[in-house]
Write an enzyme that holds these catalytic residues in place. Structure first.
Site, PDB file in Angstrom:
ATOM      1  N   GLY A 250      14.992  54.972 -15.956  1.00 57.51           N
ATOM      2  CA  GLY A 250      13.843  54.218 -15.199  1.00 57.51           C
ATOM      3  C   GLY A 250      14.452  53.736 -13.984  1.00 57.51           C
ATOM      4  O   GLY A 250      13.591  52.916 -13.246  1.00 57.51           O
TER       5      GLY A 250
ATOM      6  N   THR B 197      15.208  55.022 -10.775  1.00 60.30           N
ATOM      7  CA  THR B 197      14.333  55.714  -9.756  1.00 60.30           C
ATOM      8  C   THR B 197      12.953  55.065  -9.491  1.00 60.30           C
ATOM      9  O   THR B 197      12.594  54.685  -8.525  1.00 60.30           O
ATOM     10  CB  THR B 197      14.499  57.063  -9.540  1.00 60.30           C
ATOM     11  OG1 THR B 197      15.748  57.476  -9.669  1.00 60.30           O
ATOM     12  CG2 THR B 197      13.725  57.742  -8.303  1.00 60.30           C
TER      13      THR B 197
ATOM     14  N   GLU C   1      20.416  61.928  -4.367  1.00 61.21           N
ATOM     15  CA  GLU C   1      20.452  63.023  -5.706  1.00 61.21           C
ATOM     16  C   GLU C   1      19.319  63.964  -5.336  1.00 61.21           C
ATOM     17  O   GLU C   1      19.489  65.373  -5.282  1.00 61.21           O
ATOM     18  CB  GLU C   1      20.442  62.254  -6.829  1.00 61.21           C
ATOM     19  CG  GLU C   1      20.756  63.104  -7.935  1.00 61.21           C
ATOM     20  CD  GLU C   1      21.311  62.408  -9.222  1.00 61.21           C
ATOM     21  OE1 GLU C   1      21.088  61.041  -9.237  1.00 61.21           O
ATOM     22  OE2 GLU C   1      22.073  62.870  -9.992  1.00 61.21           O
TER      23      GLU C   1
ATOM     24  N   GLU D 284      -6.481  49.725 -37.076  1.00 61.59           N
ATOM     25  CA  GLU D 284      -6.578  50.332 -38.465  1.00 61.59           C
ATOM     26  C   GLU D 284      -7.829  51.254 -38.578  1.00 61.59           C
ATOM     27  O   GLU D 284      -7.811  52.247 -39.566  1.00 61.59           O
ATOM     28  CB  GLU D 284      -6.376  49.043 -39.665  1.00 61.59           C
ATOM     29  CG  GLU D 284      -5.189  48.571 -39.629  1.00 61.59           C
ATOM     30  CD  GLU D 284      -4.849  47.610 -40.925  1.00 61.59           C
ATOM     31  OE1 GLU D 284      -5.904  47.368 -41.655  1.00 61.59           O
ATOM     32  OE2 GLU D 284      -4.084  47.474 -41.277  1.00 61.59           O
TER      33      GLU D 284
ATOM     34  N   LYS E 131      -2.734  26.413 -43.535  1.00 61.16           N
ATOM     35  CA  LYS E 131      -2.087  25.420 -42.349  1.00 61.16           C
ATOM     36  C   LYS E 131      -3.155  24.991 -41.164  1.00 61.16           C
ATOM     37  O   LYS E 131      -3.541  26.069 -40.918  1.00 61.16           O
ATOM     38  CB  LYS E 131      -0.682  26.054 -41.944  1.00 61.16           C
ATOM     39  CG  LYS E 131      -0.282  25.401 -40.587  1.00 61.16           C
ATOM     40  CD  LYS E 131       1.000  26.305 -40.089  1.00 61.16           C
ATOM     41  CE  LYS E 131       0.849  26.501 -38.555  1.00 61.16           C
ATOM     42  NZ  LYS E 131       1.964  27.144 -38.028  1.00 61.16           N
TER      43      LYS E 131
END
Lengths: 100, 510
Positions: B45, B47, B71, B313, B452
């Site tokens: 990633g 470039t 390049e 799901e 909790k």
């Protein structure tokens, strides 16, 4: 009608620039008298021309004709490599009758 | 993991990177007026990073840019980044983007015949920067330049001149460099020696048969930054980095309560959940998690809140049908604009991609409530460590935005048991509700308990519950059940006939 067209890209008046201009002029006068055209381009003055020719390094010599194009990088002091790169050594040059 | 400190006022000026999440990690952006090497393996990633940095400069900060490509020819770069919506050709016409084409030309390998320097490249970069008034420069990649010049001593010396020029021009520069391996030496040709100050590594690692992209800020001179690897995703808008959000949020905690959609359950929690809290609902398949999720969402919509559901799901249509069966008209709620159900398959993307997609959807919809059913479905697509980071980041994100959230987790066994999700989430959730099948007197029943609750008293009873066309109904507490949290909870051997009758769901509370 010159059969060899060169562009030499140099960086200002640096010693390396003068060395390359001198080396190329001597070489052309010896091997291609009256048959060459040379443009010297200062990349610091004309970066857009360097951009167009995709030149990164200085000095860079471009042989525009005859084709194919040839690109030679450096101050041209390695004469044998320059001659080989331009095809002025050995058989090619002998055909032209320029190299003894 | 994170050496988060107060903003460092002495640190250098920063240039916003334009890469979402990265400026959090780097505490402000790339060092302005300096050079950063971004190194990574092929396809990591680099470039995209470089192009995004330039594009964001033009689009968001009115900072023109120069792209020195070594390049890929300019036409190729234009085409590649167009898919991210970056209209390079238009910016070129507007004089905001300029290419310096330093790719190898087709006239063959150049002959080297004597001493040279890179003055032509310097002159071209300087000219391009001057023509567009560039504040940002990209050189992509250093390696492609190396190969053109055989990486000799002259070239190394000249590269220092190029960097010196960029420095003197005051532009912020991103230089990319190739790495052979995701772990090991920093770059193929040791280019970091040229730019010793600032180095970012991009990785693209195959782990558990999945690609995982990550970014690491190795060094930033004179500036603090978060350490460690941060996941990132390449989205249709470019790179998006996932910062580890700090769960020690100093924002004031909400004392306002929100309904879970069931009066009895709200009562068990001392009057509902806190507005900015994250609730985890854990249970086996069929234990009532989706119903509880639907009730939670319906309560939000009834209170005029915007609700966003992430369904991993079941498909959206299935959600509509299930909700209908419990008396909730989700189709109407969606039509009214208060509800949106986003359904996705966990396997379609990496966890980083999912997190970016979730946060983007939340930012677009602006919900007061979010439900994820189930979070544990995402466990399938990642390693335990990656999942833990994901869960912590998601939870921190939801709390930070003050969103009332409910996440579900499917336990692997039908009777009791705990999943990895719970282990990872127990520290970052405020409320945990367990839904369990309970064996009482030889029959399976459904039981619920609040395990909790942070910051509030709660009821510790285990309650039976039943489900009908009007939703969930809590029954009496089981008084002699033990081992609800273990595998195979069962009634205490001394259960009296009275005790075994207690969990009948439709009975009134004693």
């Amino acid at each position: 009608m010159p059969s060899f067209r060169f562009e030499l890209y140099v960086a200002g008046d640096a010693p390396r620039s003068r060395l390359a201009i001198r080396a190329l002029t001597d070489l052309c006068e010896e091997h291609l008298p009256g048959r060459y055209e040379l443009s010297v381009i200062d990349v610091t003055e004309h970066p857009e021309l360097a951009e167009r020719a995709h030149v990164l390094a200085t000095p860079t010599l471009l042989r525009l004709s005859p084709t194919p194009r040839v690109r030679i990088i450096g101050d041209l002091r390695l004469t044998a490599k320059v001659l080989a790169g331009l095809g002025l050594d050995g058989a090619t040059a002998n055909d032209d009758g320029e190299v003894p | 993991m994170s050496d988060r400190a107060a903003p460092d006022r002495t640190s250098a000026r920063r240039s916003p990177s334009g890469i979402p999440g990265l400026d959090l990690v780097t505490k402000g952006g790339l060092p302005a007026g300096r050079s950063v090497v971004v190194a990574g393996t092929s396809g990591s990633g680099k470039t995209v990073f470089a192009s995004q940095f330039l594009s964001a400069g033009i689009r968001d900060h009115d900072e023109p840019g120069v792209f020195v490509t070594c390049e890929e020819p300019p036409a190729g770069i234009r085409d590649n980044v167009a898919s991210f919506g970056w209209d390079v050709a238009r910016w070129e016409r507007d004089g905001a983007w300029r290419f310096v084409d330093a790719t190898r030309q087709l006239d063959g390998m150049p002959v080297h015949a004597g001493g040279y320097d890179l003055t032509a490249l310097l002159a071209r970069i300087e000219d391009a920067v001057a023509r567009v008034g560039a504040r940002r420069v990209v050189v992509d990649s250093l390696d492609a330049l190396f190969t053109q010049f055989a990486g000799d001593a002259t070239f190394r010396h000249e590269l220092h001149r190029v960097l010196g020029l960029l420095n003197s021009l005051g532009v912020t520069t991103v230089l990319t460099a190739e790495r052979d391996h995701d772990y090991g030496p920093n770059s193929r040709r040791g280019v970091e020696e040229f730019v010793a100050d600032n180095l970012i590594l991009l990785r693209n690692v195959l782990s558990s048969e999945r690609r995982r992209r990550s970014l690491e800020v190795v060094k930033f001179r004179g500036a603090t930054h978060d350490r460690g690897e941060f996941g990132f995703s390449i989205t249709p808008d470019g790179i998006s980095v996932i910062p580890h959000l700090d769960i020690r949020d100093d924002r004031a905690m909400s004392v306002e309560r929100a309904s879970l959609g069931n009066a009895d359950l709200d009562a068990m929690c001392g009057g509902g959940v806190f507005r900015d809290s994250v609730t985890l609902v854990s249970g086996a398949a069929g234990s009532g998690k989706t119903l509880l999720t639907a009730s939670f969402v319906a309560a939000g919509v009834a209170a005029g809140e915007r609700c966003l559901v992430f369904a991993f799901e079941e498909r959206r249509e299935q959600w509509h049908r299930n909700a209908q069966g419990w008396g909730f008209d989700f189709v109407r709620m969606e039509r009214d604009g208060l509800l949106d159900i986003v359904s996705d398959y966990p396997e379609v993307a990496t966890l980083e991609d999912h997190l970016v997609a979730i946060t983007s959807a939340i930012e677009a919809f602006g919900p007061q409530r979010v439900a994820v059913d189930s979070l544990s479905a995402l466990e399938r697509v990642a390693t335990p460590d990656a999942f833990r980071k994901f869960a912590v980041s998601l939870s921190a994100y939801l709390k930070h935005h003050g969103i009332t959230s409910l996440l579900t987790s499917t336990t692997p066994t039908f009777l009791g048991g705990a999943s990895h999700t719970e282990a990872h989430l127990s520290t970052v959730t405020d409320l945990i509700i367990l839904l369990r099948h309970v064996e009482v007197g030889g029959a399976l029943q459904r039981g619920l308990t609040v395990l909790k609750m942070r910051g509030s008293r709660h009821d510790h009873d285990v309650r039976a519950f039943s489900v009908d066309a009007h939703g969930m109904h809590l029954g009496a507490p089981y008084d002699r059940t033990f081992g609800l949290l273990e595998d195979g909870p069962s009634a205490h051997p001394r259960t009296t006939p009275d005790g075994s009758r207690a969990p009948e769901a439709d009975e009134p509370d004693p």
